[in-house]
Design an enzyme around this catalytic site. Structure first.
Site, PDB file in Angstrom:
ATOM      1  N   TYR A 109       0.847  -1.189   0.000  1.00 51.71           N
ATOM      2  CA  TYR A 109       0.000   0.000   0.000  1.00 51.71           C
ATOM      3  C   TYR A 109       0.888   1.246   0.000  1.00 51.71           C
ATOM      4  CZ  TYR A 109      -3.788  -3.200   1.206  1.00 51.71           C
ATOM      5  OH  TYR A 109      -4.696  -4.227   1.189  1.00 51.71           O
ATOM      6  N   ARG A 123      -3.071   4.384   4.210  1.00 52.32           N
ATOM      7  CA  ARG A 123      -4.419   4.047   4.679  1.00 52.32           C
ATOM      8  C   ARG A 123      -5.480   4.517   3.678  1.00 52.32           C
ATOM      9  NH1 ARG A 123      -6.297   2.665   9.962  1.00 52.32           N
ATOM     10  NH2 ARG A 123      -4.126   2.902  10.531  1.00 52.32           N
ATOM     11  N   ASN A 132     -13.046  -0.654  -4.597  1.00 49.25           N
ATOM     12  CA  ASN A 132     -12.803  -0.967  -5.999  1.00 49.25           C
ATOM     13  C   ASN A 132     -13.984  -1.784  -6.528  1.00 49.25           C
ATOM     14  OD1 ASN A 132     -11.926  -1.878  -8.492  1.00 49.25           O
ATOM     15  ND2 ASN A 132     -10.129  -2.929  -7.717  1.00 49.25           N
ATOM     16  N   CYS A 140      -6.589  -5.121  -7.592  1.00 51.48           N
ATOM     17  CA  CYS A 140      -6.204  -4.723  -6.236  1.00 51.48           C
ATOM     18  C   CYS A 140      -5.687  -5.904  -5.421  1.00 51.48           C
ATOM     19  CB  CYS A 140      -7.348  -4.004  -5.527  1.00 51.48           C
ATOM     20  SG  CYS A 140      -8.869  -4.936  -5.382  1.00 51.48           S
ATOM     21  N   HIS A 141      -5.877  -7.129  -5.909  1.00 51.52           N
ATOM     22  CA  HIS A 141      -5.312  -8.283  -5.204  1.00 51.52           C
ATOM     23  C   HIS A 141      -3.784  -8.262  -5.222  1.00 51.52           C
ATOM     24  CE1 HIS A 141      -5.675  -9.638  -9.410  1.00 51.52           C
ATOM     25  NE2 HIS A 141      -4.609 -10.388  -9.158  1.00 51.52           N
ATOM     26  N   GLU A 168      -1.638 -16.358 -10.471  1.00 51.13           N
ATOM     27  CA  GLU A 168      -0.692 -15.524 -11.212  1.00 51.13           C
ATOM     28  C   GLU A 168       0.761 -15.926 -10.975  1.00 51.13           C
ATOM     29  OE1 GLU A 168      -1.332 -11.366 -10.536  1.00 51.13           O
ATOM     30  OE2 GLU A 168      -3.315 -11.401 -11.441  1.00 51.13           O
TER      31      GLU A 168
END
Length: 188
Positions: A109, A123, A132, A140-141, A168
């Protein structure tokens, strides 16, 4: 990624099969409205965003289905139009920057916050990712905590996030406390 903020006249939902489970899709005409790994979450989120529930309709266009599956399975980014009914400019910046993380890699992040030139906004980045609406096609994973823990996933929970990363090729494991972690040397 084309984006729109219009309110659609008709909303529909369907389900697609993927190698990691069912993908619930809400759509309107040619626009993708929402994706989720959980049907109830999809329905409630559509109601929250648009004030009504979508009708079940499995007649989504073949092109749209192909675009979603091609994006989810990793060959290329989703190219169709997306609806963003309530996102702030910052949230849209986060989602756009997120697409720069290559398939099979993860970033923290904090990394994403620095790339947005807001290094103290980890945050806020996490909050943007929690909202999302397209967690399978806007990946976003691929964002994890700085300590290697996967963190939450709006697309269907921690197990779905772990499944997508493993699909992946990211090496992950489950710690003694039951939480998922990226193996050493995999984070960014």
């Amino acid at each position: 990624m084309q984006t729109q903020t219009l309110v659609p006249k008709s909303l529909y939902h369907t389900v697609l099969e993927t190698p990691f489970g069912k993908l619930y899709v809400a759509y309107a005409e040619k626009y993708l409205c929402l994706l989720s790994g959980d049907e109830l979450t999809l329905l409630l989120d559509i109601y929250r965003l648009y004030g009504r529930f979508p009708a079940r309709n499995d007649a989504m266009s073949a092109r749209m289905i192909a675009d979603i599956l091609t994006s989810v399975l990793g060959d290329r980014a989703y190219r169709g139009p997306l609806l963003f009914p309530s996102h702030t400019p910052f949230q849209r910046q986060v989602l756009k920057k997120l697409q720069e993380i290559p398939r099979g890699e993860v970033r923290s992040y904090g990394w994403l916050a620095k790339r947005l030139e807001h290094p103290r906004a980890s945050r806020a980045v996490g909050n943007a990712l929690a909202w999302n609406p397209f967690p399978f096609v806007i990946p976003c994973h691929r964002v994890i905590r700085a300590d290697g823990h996967l963190g939450k996933y709006s697309g269907g929970g921690d197990n779905m996030k772990a499944s997508l990363l493993a699909y992946e090729g990211v090496s992950i494991g489950q710690g003694k406390d039951g939480t998922w972690r990226v193996q050493e040397g995999q984070g960014g």
